[in-house]
Design an enzyme around this catalytic site. Structure first.
Site, PDB file in Angstrom:
ATOM      1  N   HIS A   1       0.814  -1.214   0.000  1.00 49.01           N
ATOM      2  CA  HIS A   1       0.000   0.000   0.000  1.00 49.01           C
ATOM      3  C   HIS A   1       0.848   1.264   0.000  1.00 49.01           C
ATOM      4  O   HIS A   1       0.680   2.156  -0.837  1.00 49.01           O
ATOM      5  CB  HIS A   1      -0.917  -0.055   1.235  1.00 49.01           C
ATOM      6  CG  HIS A   1      -1.828   1.106   1.355  1.00 49.01           C
ATOM      7  ND1 HIS A   1      -1.513   2.222   2.090  1.00 49.01           N
ATOM      8  CD2 HIS A   1      -3.031   1.357   0.790  1.00 49.01           C
ATOM      9  CE1 HIS A   1      -2.499   3.088   2.002  1.00 49.01           C
ATOM     10  NE2 HIS A   1      -3.434   2.583   1.222  1.00 49.01           N
TER      11      HIS A   1
ATOM     12  N   CYS B   1      -1.924  -1.868 -16.636  1.00 47.06           N
ATOM     13  CA  CYS B   1      -2.053  -0.742 -15.716  1.00 47.06           C
ATOM     14  C   CYS B   1      -1.503  -1.078 -14.324  1.00 47.06           C
ATOM     15  O   CYS B   1      -1.665  -0.311 -13.399  1.00 47.06           O
ATOM     16  CB  CYS B   1      -3.490  -0.263 -15.616  1.00 47.06           C
ATOM     17  SG  CYS B   1      -4.592  -1.509 -14.940  1.00 47.06           S
TER      18      CYS B   1
HETATM   19  C1  PEP Z   1      -3.370  -4.388 -10.318  1.00 48.60           C
HETATM   20  O1  PEP Z   1      -3.794  -5.301  -9.611  1.00 48.60           O
HETATM   21  O2  PEP Z   1      -2.425  -4.537 -11.107  1.00 48.60           O
HETATM   22  C2  PEP Z   1      -3.975  -3.062 -10.251  1.00 48.60           C
HETATM   23  C3  PEP Z   1      -3.583  -2.099 -11.068  1.00 48.60           C
HETATM   24  O3  PEP Z   1      -4.907  -2.847  -9.301  1.00 48.60           O
HETATM   25  P1  PEP Z   1      -4.600  -2.572  -7.748  1.00 48.60           P
HETATM   26  O4  PEP Z   1      -3.159  -2.315  -7.608  1.00 48.60           O
HETATM   27  O5  PEP Z   1      -5.445  -1.423  -7.373  1.00 48.60           O
HETATM   28  O6  PEP Z   1      -5.059  -3.840  -7.119  1.00 48.60           O
END
Ligand code: PEP
Ligand code: MG
Length: 853
Positions: free
Chosen positions: A425, A799
């Site tokens: 996080h 992403c």
């Molecule tokens: C991912 O899991 O790659 C993502 C972009 O979502 P998050 O990091 O919010 O879980």
């Protein structure tokens, strides 16, 4: 007797001689260029790498023949000439050929003092670099005849023979010693660390000594025309009268080159030579197409240019120099773009610890978000906010961060955590905010006495520390800093990069501030807006908690009705900032319990806010707790089980679209469903979203377009992409969760053992940091191929945090992806890396005639 190697094994460096960089090294080639520029370079002979290798193997070389090029009584220097200057090489040896007779000749020519200095220096460097004797034994206060006698005596004692007087023998020993030093294990390891191949070639350069000593103006120096840290045009260097070689310039007696208050610079004492050097510098820059540092010697008023080397430079200087060279037409814009290493850009986006200053390192961790900041330690979000309100910079130190720390992170100058990895996080949020961050540091946080303990030292609340998120270091106190360098040179280079690249770059942006940063760095849209991050503001958190606590659907609807206008306002702002660029909004993702308080105090506060008994709050929090929340009620599962939340979000997105369109800006929102693993999930959500869109259209009396897509974050979604694509206009690979689920490795906890795993070669790199192209990558390829088979116009992107890495960009580009999306602060790096890939392909195509992509 062994046969001497033939004379063709070395070449005099002339304008027309066959000097080749691979065979003779960069220095020999560079000297030939200087000679072609008509610079006053002393006579030079180049010994090719093949000969050097033979010398190292014990073959003797005809040193008399080499010395005969230089005439009777000449002294020579020997310098390394590897194919690449960054590979280093053995130390230069000056004055080879010096002996008693030449000493006497020098006394006549330059006086006893100069002759003594040369004698002592030669004995010292020969004894330490060639005979490998201990330098301490040859230390002397000044070059007196006694000191020379002592040095010769120690040499004879240690070596069981007199100091060699024969110039040819001296040269043979020097060449052998340098050739063998290059083959040594340490030298090999050092240059391999700088990218040299296993059998890196070394040439040697033998040059007539231009003595920096004499009766008239005599001395030696170096001159360069840019500042090595900033790249700003500026003459810098040092000059030492009656001195020889670079080492001598380190003494305090050395002078500056340009006029200085002491009134004794080179410009003051020899203005004409100074002006000639500037002319030579300009010629080098134009013809060698580089910023060079010139090494020169003045002997009785006669200037000699001994060498020119590429100016050592910081990342920011290298960018400025490349842009200046291209702007002056010395190199092309393509070459300028290729000369700047993409990863080096992050050094320019953030403040950095000044490499010239001292560093008091107290702990190390994972360099999770680049840049550096100094501040006073705080241990809670509340203390960070209080500190910010007093206008004091603070460093938020936590064991690990949770969503409720986001406000504290906004207030902090940097973040430091004891636990966590590249996608924990703290790391993800800090990168998004552009905050320096070190996670998983080797320190112990004691929350009771509010102290951190690291390597035998301890720091408490209010103590000043510096976080260097570029290196992963924690420093005691305030380090000296360099400000970010987002100047016009930076913008110019990236503008050129955009002309060459052929894959889109978007940013992950959750807030208006992120979106503004994304625009500042010229992202081509938002590739991921994590809507849950919009709910952590104090006023929204309470409403959000009411929604979570609602047992019946009417209560939930009431809370959602309060959240709707807030979300709508968020999207209006985002759409306006992005001014028509695509915005991809991910529907709500995190586990619901993340929004609930974790300690008793927090629960009591929540009970008060909701006007419910503490026991009821505690019971509900317990009921929502999951053993494995990352695999629990997240993402689309929430959308299926509590569809009203996604309904509200869709309504907010579409109403914002209408509102912004009314003001004249056309927006085509992209709505993305997270954590999908089955086609049916998409069908269920799509049906409701289409219905919400239809409703908004009717109510608003206005048409609009939107796209619905799926985030591929589970291995199953990648495998079933063929059927999922029936209902999706785009697939965006969330490689954070996809890596977590492919490896079965917790993205929040793996940092604890990742170092050991990487050290032991289990994983080549942290897969949360560098995309695992073999495993996770294969899922990407399968997903892309199956998805496009169903729908050839399917938009593909990535992403996850990998999106900004040059290696992942390369992978995605080859796989035919349309764009990558990364933290706003990584957008410049991604733009440049993408340009490098396209330009490198272009030059490969030109060489091979084959199209690469
Ligand atoms: C991912 O899991 O790659 C993502 C972009 O979502 P998050 O990091 O919010 O879980
Ligand atoms: Mg995810």
């Amino acid at each position: 007797m062994q046969k001497l190697m033939p004379i063709e094994d070395f070449t005099e460096v002339t304008q027309t001689a066959k000097i080749d960089r691979q065979a003779h090294g960069w220095r020999a080639k560079c000297l030939q260029r200087l000679i072609r520029l008509d610079l006053p370079v002393p006579k030079t002979v180049a010994i090719p790498a093949a000969t050097v290798r033979a010398i190292a193997a014990g073959h003797p070389i005809d040193c008399k023949a080499i010395l005969s090029y230089f005439g009777d009584d000449a002294l020579v220097s020997v310098r390394p000439s590897p194919a690449n200057p960054d590979w280093g090489g053995p130390a230069t040896i000056l004055n080879v050929g010096h002996n008693k007779a030449r000493h006497d000749a020098l006394v006549k020519r330059h006086g006893a003092q100069a002759a003594n200095a040369i004698s002592l220096r030669f004995i010292q460097s020969y004894a330490t670099h060639v005979a490998r004797l201990d330098p301490d034994m040859f230390e002397a206060k000044d070059p007196s005849p006694d000191a020379i006698r002592d040095a010769l005596r120690v040499y004879a004692l240690e070596m069981d023979e007199e100091f060699p007087e024969d110039p040819a023998r001296q040269l043979a020993d020097v060449l052998r010693s340098m050739a063998r030093a290059w083959e040594g294990t340490t030298a090999r390891l050092l240059r391999q660390a700088k990218g040299a191949p296993l059998e890196a070639p070394l040439g040697l350069v033998v040059q007539a000594m231009a003595q920096g000593m004499g009766q008239g103006i005599s001395g030696s120096g170096v001159m360069q025309f840019v500042d090595p840290v900033t790249g700003q045009p500026q003459i810098t260097g040092r000059y030492l009268g009656q001195g020889q070689g670079r080492d001598a310039l380190k003494t305090a007696k050395a002078l500056y080159l340009t006029r200085d208050p002491r009134g004794s610079s080179l410009e003051d004492i020899a203005p004409e030579i100074f002006a000639t050097l500037i002319r030579h510098g300009a010629a080098c820059r134009a013809k060698l197409r580089e910023e060079m540092q010139i090494e020169f010697t003045i002997e009785d008023g006669h200037l000699a240019v001994l060498d020119a080397v590429r100016v050592q430079r910081s990342a920011r200087a290298s960018l400025r120099i490349a842009v200046a060279l291209a702007s002056d037409g010395v190199i092309s814009a393509e070459e300028a773009v290729l000369r700047v290493e993409p990863r080096a850009l992050s050094e320019m986006l953030h403040s950095q610890v000044d490499p010239r200053g001292p560093r008091d390192v107290v702990a190390r961790g994972i360099a999770a978000s680049p840049g550096a900041a100094t501040g006073r330690i705080v241990f809670s979000s509340a203390a960070a906010q209080a500190s910010a309100s007093r206008g004091e910079a603070c460093i938020l130190v936590r064991r690990e961060t949770a969503p409720e720390d986001i406000r504290g992170m906004h207030s902090a100058a940097a973040v430091l955590t004891e636990r966590g990895g590249m996608t924990s996080h703290a790391a993800v949020i800090a990168r998004g905010l552009g905050l320096p961050c070190v996670v998983g540091a080797n320190l112990r946080l004691d929350p009771r006495d509010k102290r951190i303990h690291a390597e035998g030292r301890s720091f408490g609340e209010g103590d000043l520390i510096t976080i260097d998120g570029t290196t992963g270091q924690v420093l005691a106190g305030a380090a000296e800093m360099l400000a970010p360098a987002l100047d016009e040179h930076f913008q110019t280079l990236l503008g050129w990069a955009d002309q060459f690249r052929d894959i889109g770059i978007r940013a992950n942006a959750d807030t208006p501030a992120d979106a503004a940063t994304a625009r500042k760095f010229a992202a081509q849209g938002i590739g991921l807006c994590r809507t849950e991050h919009m709910f952590f503001e104090e006023d929204r958190l309470v409403v959000m908690r009411e929604m979570i606590f609602a047992d019946v659907s009417e209560d939930r609807a009431a809370a959602l009705a309060r959240l709707l206008p807030m979300q709508r306002a968020d999207f209006v702002q985002l759409f306006e900032i992005m001014a028509g660029l695509p915005v991809c909004i991910r529907l709500f993702d995190p586990p619901l319990h993340e929004f609930l308080p974790h300690d008793r105090e927090g629960m009591r506060e929540l009970a008060e806010a909701l006007d419910k008994p503490l026991s009821e709050v505690t019971r509900r929090v317990e009921a929502l707790a999951e053993f494995n929340p990352m695999l629990g009620m997240r993402g689309v599962r929430l959308g299926v089980v509590l569809p009203e939340i996604y309904d509200m979000q869709a309504q907010a997105i579409f109403e914002a679209t209408v509102e912004v369109a009314r003001r004249g800006a056309a927006v085509v929102p992209e709505v993305m469903i997270p954590l999908v693993s089955a086609k049916r999930e998409v069908e269920l959500v799509k049906a409701r979203i289409d219905a919400v869109a239809a409703n908004v259209k009717i109510k608003a009396g206005r048409e609009f377009d939107y796209k619905l897509g799926v985030m591929v974050e589970t291995p199953r979604a990648a495998l079933r992409a063929g059927e999922i694509a029936q209902h999706a206009a785009f697939l965006s690979f969330g490689t954070n969760d996809l890596t977590q689920m492919t490896y079965g490795l917790s993205r929040d906890d793996a940092g604890r053992f990742m170092n050991i795993y990487v050290q032991q070669g289990v994983f080549p790199e942290d897969p949360f940091h560098i995309l695992d192209v073999e495993g996770v990558g294969e899922l990407l390829l399968i997903g892309a191929e199956r998805g496009r088979k169903t729908r050839p116009d399917l938009t593909l992107s990535i992403c996850g945090e990998h999106g900004g890495n040059p290696e992942s960009i390369e992978f995605c580009r080859r796989a035919g992806f349309d764009y990558v999306s990364c933290s706003p602060y990584r957008v410049p790096l991604a733009r440049l890396a993408a340009a490098h890939l396209a330009l490198n392909d272009r030059s490969m195509q030109a060489q091979t005639g084959h199209k690469i992509l």
